[in-house]
Design a protein around this motif. Structure first.
Motif, PDB file in Angstrom:
ATOM      1  N   GLY A 142      18.963  -9.878 104.299  1.00 57.39           N
ATOM      2  CA  GLY A 142      18.136 -10.859 104.987  1.00 57.39           C
ATOM      3  C   GLY A 142      18.323 -10.802 106.491  1.00 57.39           C
ATOM      4  N   ARG A 143      19.569 -10.623 106.911  1.00 59.85           N
ATOM      5  CA  ARG A 143      19.862 -10.574 108.337  1.00 59.85           C
ATOM      6  C   ARG A 143      19.258  -9.345 109.002  1.00 59.85           C
ATOM      7  N   VAL A 144      19.459  -8.160 108.379  1.00 59.00           N
ATOM      8  CA  VAL A 144      18.994  -6.934 109.043  1.00 59.00           C
ATOM      9  C   VAL A 144      17.474  -6.819 109.007  1.00 59.00           C
ATOM     10  N   VAL A 145      16.844  -7.353 107.974  1.00 63.93           N
ATOM     11  CA  VAL A 145      15.377  -7.340 107.934  1.00 63.93           C
ATOM     12  C   VAL A 145      14.828  -8.228 109.051  1.00 63.93           C
ATOM     13  N   ALA A 146      15.451  -9.366 109.269  1.00 65.78           N
ATOM     14  CA  ALA A 146      15.025 -10.249 110.360  1.00 65.78           C
ATOM     15  C   ALA A 146      15.170  -9.570 111.713  1.00 65.78           C
ATOM     16  N   GLU A 147      16.107  -8.625 111.815  1.00 65.60           N
ATOM     17  CA  GLU A 147      16.330  -7.910 113.071  1.00 65.60           C
ATOM     18  C   GLU A 147      15.372  -6.736 113.255  1.00 65.60           C
ATOM     19  N   GLY A 148      14.631  -6.378 112.185  1.00 65.25           N
ATOM     20  CA  GLY A 148      13.644  -5.317 112.312  1.00 65.25           C
ATOM     21  C   GLY A 148      13.894  -4.071 111.497  1.00 65.25           C
ATOM     22  N   VAL A 149      14.937  -4.059 110.666  1.00 66.28           N
ATOM     23  CA  VAL A 149      15.220  -2.900 109.810  1.00 66.28           C
ATOM     24  C   VAL A 149      14.152  -2.785 108.723  1.00 66.28           C
ATOM     25  N   GLU A 150      13.699  -1.554 108.490  1.00 69.13           N
ATOM     26  CA  GLU A 150      12.637  -1.314 107.512  1.00 69.13           C
ATOM     27  C   GLU A 150      13.110  -0.598 106.259  1.00 69.13           C
ATOM     28  N   THR A 151      14.291   0.019 106.299  1.00 64.57           N
ATOM     29  CA  THR A 151      14.788   0.808 105.170  1.00 64.57           C
ATOM     30  C   THR A 151      16.251   0.483 104.915  1.00 64.57           C
ATOM     31  N   VAL A 152      16.575   0.273 103.645  1.00 59.86           N
ATOM     32  CA  VAL A 152      17.948  -0.001 103.215  1.00 59.86           C
ATOM     33  C   VAL A 152      18.319   0.996 102.127  1.00 59.86           C
ATOM     34  N   VAL A 153      19.547   1.503 102.182  1.00 61.02           N
ATOM     35  CA  VAL A 153      20.098   2.325 101.106  1.00 61.02           C
ATOM     36  C   VAL A 153      21.127   1.471 100.374  1.00 61.02           C
ATOM     37  N   TYR A 154      20.849   1.163  99.113  1.00 56.64           N
ATOM     38  CA  TYR A 154      21.700   0.254  98.347  1.00 56.64           C
ATOM     39  C   TYR A 154      22.520   1.012  97.312  1.00 56.64           C
ATOM     40  N   THR A 155      23.830   0.808  97.353  1.00 55.67           N
ATOM     41  CA  THR A 155      24.727   1.438  96.389  1.00 55.67           C
ATOM     42  C   THR A 155      25.532   0.384  95.656  1.00 55.67           C
ATOM     43  N   ASP A 156      25.481   0.427  94.333  1.00 53.90           N
ATOM     44  CA  ASP A 156      26.412  -0.336  93.509  1.00 53.90           C
ATOM     45  C   ASP A 156      27.628   0.576  93.322  1.00 53.90           C
ATOM     46  N   ILE A 157      28.707   0.291  94.022  1.00 50.97           N
ATOM     47  CA  ILE A 157      29.857   1.194  94.062  1.00 50.97           C
ATOM     48  C   ILE A 157      30.419   1.467  92.675  1.00 50.97           C
ATOM     49  N   SER A 158      30.368   0.489  91.793  1.00 54.12           N
ATOM     50  CA  SER A 158      30.931   0.682  90.460  1.00 54.12           C
ATOM     51  C   SER A 158      30.198   1.763  89.676  1.00 54.12           C
ATOM     52  N   ARG A 159      28.970   2.069  90.076  1.00 50.92           N
ATOM     53  CA  ARG A 159      28.180   3.071  89.372  1.00 50.92           C
ATOM     54  C   ARG A 159      28.198   4.433  90.048  1.00 50.92           C
ATOM     55  N   ASP A 160      28.677   4.483  91.294  1.00 56.17           N
ATOM     56  CA  ASP A 160      28.589   5.717  92.076  1.00 56.17           C
ATOM     57  C   ASP A 160      29.352   6.860  91.409  1.00 56.17           C
ATOM     58  N   GLY A 161      28.642   7.951  91.150  1.00 53.63           N
ATOM     59  CA  GLY A 161      29.250   9.120  90.535  1.00 53.63           C
ATOM     60  C   GLY A 161      29.618   8.963  89.082  1.00 53.63           C
ATOM     61  N   MET A 162      29.216   7.866  88.452  1.00 51.87           N
ATOM     62  CA  MET A 162      29.630   7.586  87.078  1.00 51.87           C
ATOM     63  C   MET A 162      28.565   7.907  86.038  1.00 51.87           C
ATOM     64  N   LEU A 163      27.343   8.258  86.484  1.00 47.06           N
ATOM     65  CA  LEU A 163      26.261   8.651  85.564  1.00 47.06           C
ATOM     66  C   LEU A 163      25.941   7.557  84.548  1.00 47.06           C
ATOM     67  N   GLN A 164      25.979   6.306  84.994  1.00 43.27           N
ATOM     68  CA  GLN A 164      25.726   5.178  84.094  1.00 43.27           C
ATOM     69  C   GLN A 164      24.391   4.494  84.375  1.00 43.27           C
ATOM     70  N   GLY A 165      23.564   5.102  85.226  1.00 42.19           N
ATOM     71  CA  GLY A 165      22.289   4.498  85.578  1.00 42.19           C
ATOM     72  C   GLY A 165      22.406   3.658  86.837  1.00 42.19           C
ATOM     73  N   PRO A 166      21.377   3.644  87.671  1.00 40.86           N
ATOM     74  CA  PRO A 166      21.410   2.867  88.919  1.00 40.86           C
ATOM     75  C   PRO A 166      21.231   1.374  88.667  1.00 40.86           C
ATOM     76  N   ASP A 167      21.656   0.576  89.636  1.00 41.30           N
ATOM     77  CA  ASP A 167      21.496  -0.873  89.555  1.00 41.30           C
ATOM     78  C   ASP A 167      20.105  -1.240  90.065  1.00 41.30           C
ATOM     79  N   ILE A 168      19.128  -1.078  89.210  1.00 39.89           N
ATOM     80  CA  ILE A 168      17.747  -1.339  89.616  1.00 39.89           C
ATOM     81  C   ILE A 168      17.526  -2.823  89.868  1.00 39.89           C
ATOM     82  N   GLU A 169      18.118  -3.664  89.046  1.00 38.12           N
ATOM     83  CA  GLU A 169      17.951  -5.113  89.227  1.00 38.12           C
ATOM     84  C   GLU A 169      18.462  -5.548  90.601  1.00 38.12           C
ATOM     85  N   GLY A 170      19.632  -5.027  91.000  1.00 44.01           N
ATOM     86  CA  GLY A 170      20.183  -5.369  92.301  1.00 44.01           C
ATOM     87  C   GLY A 170      19.324  -4.852  93.438  1.00 44.01           C
TER      88      GLY A 170
END
Length: 230
Positions: A142-170
């Protein structure tokens, strides 16, 4: 080429020692974006600027390159941009320094800047994922969008490199702030990529699944366009 599991330096898999050659292979197979992370800089152990420059020189005229890892000052940001990458991902500085994102946008413009939001149990992690903050992912977006950011890269760390599917809901929850969201971590099947597409997300970063041959790049690109749905 190194891939971590859940961002832990002690849990790394080495897939090759020539990033430029790997980049050439991906571009030859149809890639239009490459995502690079300077792990040494992220962990405060030097940098791989020469390696990144080599990749840019090899394929930068044919593919757009996104670079992240340890970009924690405007000086670092300008250095990364000067390497010739198309977009730089900033994380720790965006979370901890309220003045950083406006300055970064002034230096790079919204088209060449993304904010990395790396979360564990909903809380943003910083400094190469080695420290947890008290900031929730939804607050930061919310903060960075208000500042003008247009793109976010979101990582659920618990899933990174684990081949368990991305956190689409998040990722979808963050997209509601009015920003393009690229999800990272956990992609293991073509159905994961189709789900990312149908959810309206901007894309997915894929690493281990490609390196281990779980699917080919051509099929991944097709799936990411929501094609061949069954």
């Amino acid at each position: 080429m190194v891939r971590l599991s859940q961002g832990e330096a002690a849990r790394q898999t080495v897939y090759g020692d020539d990033p430029a050659a790997v980049a050439e292979t991906f571009v030859g197979l149809g890639a239009t974006w490459l995502h690079l992370v300077d792990l040494d800089r992220a962990f405060g152990e030097g940098d791989n600027g020469a390696v990144v420059r080599g990749v840019v020189e090899a394929v930068g005229s044919r593919v757009r390159i996104q670079l992240g890892g340890g970009v924690r000052s405007i000086g670092h940001l300008k250095e990364a941009l000067d390497l010739g990458v198309a977009r730089v991902v900033v994380g720790t500085a965006a979370a901890l320094d309220f003045a950083f994102v406006p300055a970064a946008l002034a230096a790079a413009g919204p088209g060449r800047l993304a904010v990395g939001i790396d979360a564990r149990a909903g809380l943003v992690a910083v400094r190469g994922w080695t420290e947890a903050s008290t900031l929730r992912a939804e607050e930061l977006v919310g903060r960075v969008v208000a500042e003008g950011v247009e793109t976010v890269v979101y990582t659920d760390i618990s899933r990174d490199g684990m081949l368990q599917g991305p956190d689409i809901e998040g990722a979808v929850a963050l997209r509601r702030a009015g920003v393009a969201v690229i999800t990272s971590g956990g992609v293991s099947t073509l159905d994961d990529l189709r789900a990312v597409c149908t959810a309206g997300l901007a894309g997915a970063i894929v690493g281990r699944a490609l390196y281990e041959g779980r699917f080919g790049l051509a099929d991944a690109l097709e799936a990411a366009r929501c094609e061949s749905l069954s």
